[in-house]
Scaffold this motif. Structure first.
Motif, mmCIF file in Angstrom:
data_model
loop_
_atom_site.group_PDB
_atom_site.id
_atom_site.type_symbol
_atom_site.label_atom_id
_atom_site.label_comp_id
_atom_site.label_asym_id
_atom_site.label_seq_id
_atom_site.Cartn_x
_atom_site.Cartn_y
_atom_site.Cartn_z
ATOM 1 N N GLU A 1 -4.258 23.984 37.921
ATOM 2 C CA GLU A 1 -5.222 23.400 37.036
ATOM 3 C C GLU A 1 -4.609 21.707 36.434
ATOM 4 O O GLU A 1 -3.527 21.297 36.906
ATOM 5 N N LEU A 2 -5.444 20.563 36.754
ATOM 6 C CA LEU A 2 -5.307 19.384 36.449
ATOM 7 C C LEU A 2 -5.795 18.788 35.330
ATOM 8 O O LEU A 2 -7.464 18.495 34.756
ATOM 9 N N ARG A 3 -4.869 18.256 34.234
ATOM 10 C CA ARG A 3 -5.879 17.863 33.253
ATOM 11 C C ARG A 3 -5.244 16.318 32.217
ATOM 12 O O ARG A 3 -4.572 16.012 32.494
ATOM 13 N N ASN A 4 -6.392 15.898 32.016
ATOM 14 C CA ASN A 4 -6.305 13.961 31.567
ATOM 15 C C ASN A 4 -5.252 13.524 32.257
ATOM 16 O O ASN A 4 -4.096 13.107 31.568
ATOM 17 N N LEU A 5 -5.588 13.092 33.484
ATOM 18 C CA LEU A 5 -4.455 12.408 34.831
ATOM 19 C C LEU A 5 -4.775 11.346 34.784
ATOM 20 O O LEU A 5 -6.845 11.236 35.493
ATOM 21 N N THR A 6 -4.148 10.158 35.801
ATOM 22 C CA THR A 6 -4.865 9.412 36.543
ATOM 23 C C THR A 6 -4.237 9.437 37.708
ATOM 24 O O THR A 6 -3.235 9.304 37.606
ATOM 25 N N ALA B 1 -6.125 25.681 47.849
ATOM 26 C CA ALA B 1 -5.481 26.193 46.201
ATOM 27 C C ALA B 1 -7.188 26.277 45.490
ATOM 28 O O ALA B 1 -8.178 25.765 46.295
ATOM 29 N N THR B 2 -7.413 26.530 44.380
ATOM 30 C CA THR B 2 -8.316 26.625 44.013
ATOM 31 C C THR B 2 -7.689 25.645 42.812
ATOM 32 O O THR B 2 -7.132 25.735 41.419
ATOM 33 N N VAL B 3 -8.693 24.761 43.037
ATOM 34 C CA VAL B 3 -8.019 23.417 41.740
ATOM 35 C C VAL B 3 -9.376 23.141 41.164
ATOM 36 O O VAL B 3 -10.463 22.848 41.776
ATOM 37 N N LYS B 4 -9.014 22.971 39.848
ATOM 38 C CA LYS B 4 -9.947 22.556 38.805
ATOM 39 C C LYS B 4 -9.517 21.659 37.365
ATOM 40 O O LYS B 4 -8.024 21.642 37.540
ATOM 41 N N ALA B 5 -10.370 20.423 37.539
ATOM 42 C CA ALA B 5 -9.221 19.162 37.639
ATOM 43 C C ALA B 5 -10.260 18.482 36.405
ATOM 44 O O ALA B 5 -11.491 18.793 35.981
ATOM 45 N N TYR B 6 -10.204 18.356 34.980
ATOM 46 C CA TYR B 6 -10.524 17.797 33.679
ATOM 47 C C TYR B 6 -10.918 16.590 33.731
ATOM 48 O O TYR B 6 -9.434 16.208 33.222
ATOM 49 N N ASP B 7 -11.085 15.877 33.313
ATOM 50 C CA ASP B 7 -11.163 14.798 32.602
ATOM 51 C C ASP B 7 -10.224 13.715 33.241
ATOM 52 O O ASP B 7 -8.983 13.145 32.969
ATOM 53 N N VAL B 8 -10.067 14.011 34.708
ATOM 54 C CA VAL B 8 -8.991 13.362 36.036
ATOM 55 C C VAL B 8 -9.722 12.039 36.493
ATOM 56 O O VAL B 8 -10.481 12.490 36.699
ATOM 57 N N ALA B 9 -9.245 10.996 36.584
ATOM 58 C CA ALA B 9 -9.955 9.643 37.318
ATOM 59 C C ALA B 9 -8.874 9.868 38.074
ATOM 60 O O ALA B 9 -7.672 9.501 38.655
#
Length: 358
Positions: free
Chosen positions: A100-105, A122-130
């Motif tokens: 999981e990736l969250r709040n990153l640029t 992978a199984t990647v979930k990204a939240y608010d990633v730029a």
């Protein structure tokens, strides 16, 4: 293990901050690692651990090989790619499990296939990633080799894929999805990305996204993306916003505006695709200003308006495959040769349930 033993649990949370030390414990905000790479090297990192990353710019170009959650704890948590060597991504993922990736640029990546974010598996979930300002031969923002990437919120912006030789290069300005991968975009802004054939590629596709794998787009805006072509291989750019060659392609509740290509300013599909509840406006192509339907295309409860075919047919839609318009308005589109609204070379064209073509 005895039945009375406690279950295994995550060892973290872990912490990263500018000025930290990778030789520290990294288990508190008072004793952070300097880099995500430093945390991932700790033998105690367990599946499901959270890594809290403080605001700052990090240039370690980490490869995430463990099942962790990487969480930016404030604004401007930036992973910067580029530099020398082979690992020039901003952040890469290569693990068999969940990340999981969250709040990153993620920015400035130059990795050849997946400039900023290569997802190897992978199984990647990204939240608010730029994912921004990166370059590659294919998939300048993201390249999903296998596994899946799901993005919720965030942006894919200002990336450019440029061909260097041959075919299958210069594909996917914002993102490229291989046949073994899949991509879901929900509430994402995809803008100002470019796929550039640069005079090398005989076919260039997907200014915003090019996908050979399953593609699901929901509540997402594609704006000002472009497929660029140049002599001696001009007139071969497909899908200014989206190009898909996988039959599991759907676009729902989205906006496609001001995208450009040679064929299909907004969308070009080489296999079956569905578009539902989507606004398609002011896109431009030589053929099929809005859509170029190379495969079966079903458009439901949508609007195609003010799209332009600059040279040939199909201001709104140029259909080679079967086309169905269901409760859809195709109005105010233009083409100099014919089919200002719809031009169909398909064996079957169905216009139903109050659809208008004018």
């Amino acid at each position: 293990m005895c039945s009375s033993d406690p279950p295994a649990r995550a060892a973290g949370p872990w912490f990263v901050a500018p000025g930290g030390s990778n030789s520290g414990s990294c288990l508190s905000a008072a004793s952070p690692c300097a880099t995500l790479t430093g945390v991932l090297a700790k033998p105690g990192v367990a599946a499901g651990d959270t890594v809290n990353v403080a605001p700052g710019t990090y240039t370690d170009r980490p490869a995430v090989t463990k099942q962790v959650k990487v969480v930016g704890t404030g604004p401007n948590v930036v992973f910067q790619g580029g530099g020398t060597g082979s690992a020039t991504w901003a952040l890469a993922v290569n693990t068999s499990g969940n990340v999981e990736l969250r709040n990153l640029t993620l920015t400035g990546g130059t990795y050849a296939a997946g400039g900023a974010l290569p997802v190897v598996t992978a199984t990647v979930k990204a939240y608010d990633v730029a994912i921004t300002s990166s370059t590659a031969i294919a998939g300048a923002g993201v390249y999903v080799y296998s596994g899946s990437l799901e993005m919720y919120g965030g942006r894919i912006a200002g990336n450019k894929a440029t061909a260097t030789s041959g075919n299958a290069t210069g594909w996917g300005g914002g993102a490229y999805v291989a046949a073994a991968g899949s991509l879901l975009l929900d509430g994402v802004t995809v803008e100002n990305n470019k796929a550039d054939g640069a005079g090398f590629a005989s076919v260039t596709v997907g200014g915003g996204v090019a996908s050979a794998g399953p593609l699901t787009v929901r509540n997402t805006t594609f704006r000002n993306n472009a497929v660029l072509t140049a002599a001696p291989t001009a007139n071969t750019g497909y899908g200014g916003a989206i190009y898909s060659s996988n039959a599991a392609t759907s676009v729902t509740g989205s906006t496609l505006t001001a995208n450009t290509a040679t064929f299909g300013g907004a969308l070009a599909n080489g296999a079956a695709a569905t578009v539902t509840g989507t606004d398609v406006r002011t896109n431009t192509a030589m053929v099929g200003g809005g859509f170029y339907a190379g495969g079966a295309l079903t458009v439901t409860r949508s609007t195609l308006a003010a799209n332009t075919a600059t040279v040939n047919y199909g201001g709104g839609v140029y259909a080679v495959g079967p086309l169905a318009l269901d409760d859809t308005d195709v109005t105010g589109n233009s083409a100099p040769t014919g089919g200002g609204g719809v031009y169909s070379a398909a064996t079957t064209t169905t216009i139903r349930n109050g659809s208008t073509v004018s």
